[in-house]
Design a protein around this motif. Sequence first.
Motif, PDB file in Angstrom:
ATOM      1  N   THR A 169      -7.810  -4.900   7.185  1.00  0.00           N
ATOM      2  CA  THR A 169      -8.134  -3.479   7.293  1.00  0.00           C
ATOM      3  C   THR A 169      -6.870  -2.691   7.593  1.00  0.00           C
ATOM      4  N   ILE A 170      -6.666  -1.650   6.802  1.00  0.00           N
ATOM      5  CA  ILE A 170      -5.557  -0.733   7.056  1.00  0.00           C
ATOM      6  C   ILE A 170      -6.177   0.621   7.322  1.00  0.00           C
ATOM      7  N   LYS A 171      -5.851   1.203   8.463  1.00  0.00           N
ATOM      8  CA  LYS A 171      -6.388   2.528   8.731  1.00  0.00           C
ATOM      9  C   LYS A 171      -5.379   3.393   9.464  1.00  0.00           C
ATOM     10  N   GLY A 172      -5.679   4.665   9.540  1.00  0.00           N
ATOM     11  CA  GLY A 172      -4.772   5.576  10.213  1.00  0.00           C
ATOM     12  C   GLY A 172      -5.164   7.009   9.951  1.00  0.00           C
ATOM     13  N   GLU A 173      -4.298   7.879  10.373  1.00  0.00           N
ATOM     14  CA  GLU A 173      -4.563   9.290  10.147  1.00  0.00           C
ATOM     15  C   GLU A 173      -3.283   9.990   9.733  1.00  0.00           C
ATOM     16  N   LYS A 174      -3.392  10.727   8.643  1.00  0.00           N
ATOM     17  CA  LYS A 174      -2.253  11.519   8.199  1.00  0.00           C
ATOM     18  C   LYS A 174      -2.468  12.933   8.716  1.00  0.00           C
ATOM     19  N   ALA A 201       0.848  -1.198   0.000  1.00  0.00           N
ATOM     20  CA  ALA A 201       0.000   0.000   0.000  1.00  0.00           C
ATOM     21  C   ALA A 201       0.879   1.243   0.000  1.00  0.00           C
ATOM     22  N   ASP A 202       0.522   2.221  -0.823  1.00  0.00           N
ATOM     23  CA  ASP A 202       1.251   3.493  -0.875  1.00  0.00           C
ATOM     24  C   ASP A 202       0.726   4.411   0.224  1.00  0.00           C
ATOM     25  N   LEU A 203       1.583   4.712   1.187  1.00  0.00           N
ATOM     26  CA  LEU A 203       1.178   5.598   2.287  1.00  0.00           C
ATOM     27  C   LEU A 203       2.252   6.657   2.517  1.00  0.00           C
ATOM     28  N   PRO A 204       2.481   7.521   1.518  1.00  0.00           N
ATOM     29  CA  PRO A 204       3.555   8.503   1.675  1.00  0.00           C
ATOM     30  C   PRO A 204       3.247   9.511   2.780  1.00  0.00           C
ATOM     31  N   GLY A 205       4.274   9.845   3.536  1.00  0.00           N
ATOM     32  CA  GLY A 205       4.115  10.868   4.560  1.00  0.00           C
ATOM     33  C   GLY A 205       3.644  10.348   5.896  1.00  0.00           C
ATOM     34  N   LEU A 206       3.319   9.061   5.947  1.00  0.00           N
ATOM     35  CA  LEU A 206       2.913   8.498   7.234  1.00  0.00           C
ATOM     36  C   LEU A 206       4.122   7.867   7.899  1.00  0.00           C
ATOM     37  N   THR A 207       4.047   7.762   9.227  1.00  0.00           N
ATOM     38  CA  THR A 207       5.084   7.018   9.929  1.00  0.00           C
ATOM     39  C   THR A 207       4.465   5.682  10.317  1.00  0.00           C
ATOM     40  N   LYS A 208       5.320   4.708  10.649  1.00  0.00           N
ATOM     41  CA  LYS A 208       4.767   3.378  10.900  1.00  0.00           C
ATOM     42  C   LYS A 208       3.843   3.356  12.124  1.00  0.00           C
ATOM     43  N   ASP A 209       4.062   4.278  13.036  1.00  0.00           N
ATOM     44  CA  ASP A 209       3.198   4.340  14.226  1.00  0.00           C
ATOM     45  C   ASP A 209       1.796   4.865  13.914  1.00  0.00           C
ATOM     46  N   GLU A 210       1.646   5.510  12.780  1.00  0.00           N
ATOM     47  CA  GLU A 210       0.343   6.092  12.427  1.00  0.00           C
ATOM     48  C   GLU A 210      -0.530   5.127  11.633  1.00  0.00           C
ATOM     49  N   ILE A 211       0.019   3.933  11.360  1.00  0.00           N
ATOM     50  CA  ILE A 211      -0.723   2.959  10.553  1.00  0.00           C
ATOM     51  C   ILE A 211      -1.205   1.828  11.453  1.00  0.00           C
ATOM     52  N   GLU A 212      -2.482   1.497  11.328  1.00  0.00           N
ATOM     53  CA  GLU A 212      -3.047   0.405  12.117  1.00  0.00           C
ATOM     54  C   GLU A 212      -3.507  -0.695  11.168  1.00  0.00           C
ATOM     55  N   ILE A 213      -3.066  -1.908  11.464  1.00  0.00           N
ATOM     56  CA  ILE A 213      -3.411  -3.039  10.589  1.00  0.00           C
ATOM     57  C   ILE A 213      -4.225  -4.050  11.391  1.00  0.00           C
ATOM     58  N   ASN A 214      -5.362  -4.426  10.858  1.00  0.00           N
ATOM     59  CA  ASN A 214      -6.202  -5.424  11.525  1.00  0.00           C
ATOM     60  C   ASN A 214      -6.539  -6.548  10.566  1.00  0.00           C
TER      61      ASN A 214
END
Lengths: 157, 124
Positions: free
Chosen positions: A87-92, A67-80
């Motif tokens: 499910t991949i979610k988070g907040e930029k 998945a392309d998630l530019p600008g996010l850090t690994k702590d901001e990504i939640e994988i379930n």
Amino acid sequence: MVNFPMKRQREGAMSPFTELDHLQREMNRLFDVSFPRFLDGDTTLLGSQWAPAMDVYDSKDDIVVKADLPGLTKDEIEINIQENMLTIKGEKKKATDVREDDYVRTERYYGTFHRTIMLPSEIKAEAAKANFKNGVLELTLPKKEEAKPKQITVDVK
Amino acid sequence: MRFDQFRFNKSPEPGETILPVVDIRETDQEVVLEVDMPGADKDSLNIQLQGDQLQIKGAKKKDAMDGKYTAVHLERPGQAEYERAFQINADIDRQNIKAAFENGVLKIRLNRAAVAQPQKIMIS
């Protein structure tokens, strides 16, 4: 080509695609068949919701998801993972140490994202591996034994 | 089908050029550009300032997947070149441009040139 400095036009800087947004709504109305990528009908150009672009690869032992998630850090990504639903979610978030008024152009997406996809088979969630490099999330998801294709030899008498 | 949000960098053909999305912010001291280039190799990045034109390039290699994998769903660009140019109309300190690549985002800081102080000339 982008010229800058440019005049500080709040409206222009934040939403250069109003016309396209209108067109997009019209097209969606005409082609109203859902795709998993588009989580709800309210997703608009100017809305804060976005979903990352994803690739899925399958093999007999495991599934690889990118998945392309530019600008996010690994702590901001939640994988379930639940059964075969990933499910991949988070907040930029926007940087907190900058003034909103300083932006003369904002094309990048901010805000929450949420995407659920169905995997080709059930996987061992506890053995899943995640790697985040250059803004690309890569998940390696080993398949459950019972989900792996099996070869059955039939004796011919 | 449903049409996606308008995005510059969505699923181009293999080997195509992607116009990466950018945020630009300006203060009295600096101009900061943030360019999304997910999957680009740091070594492939090339930033050039020629005259007033700032050009940014970067390459994203095709994902090298082991032969045992079959692609079941593809949305991300394959092999691609990121390329975008900017016309700079600000007086910047050309010797002091900083760039960093982190989490797929290229961040370029251009410091504004020190403003020449008005000089009072005495008449003798």
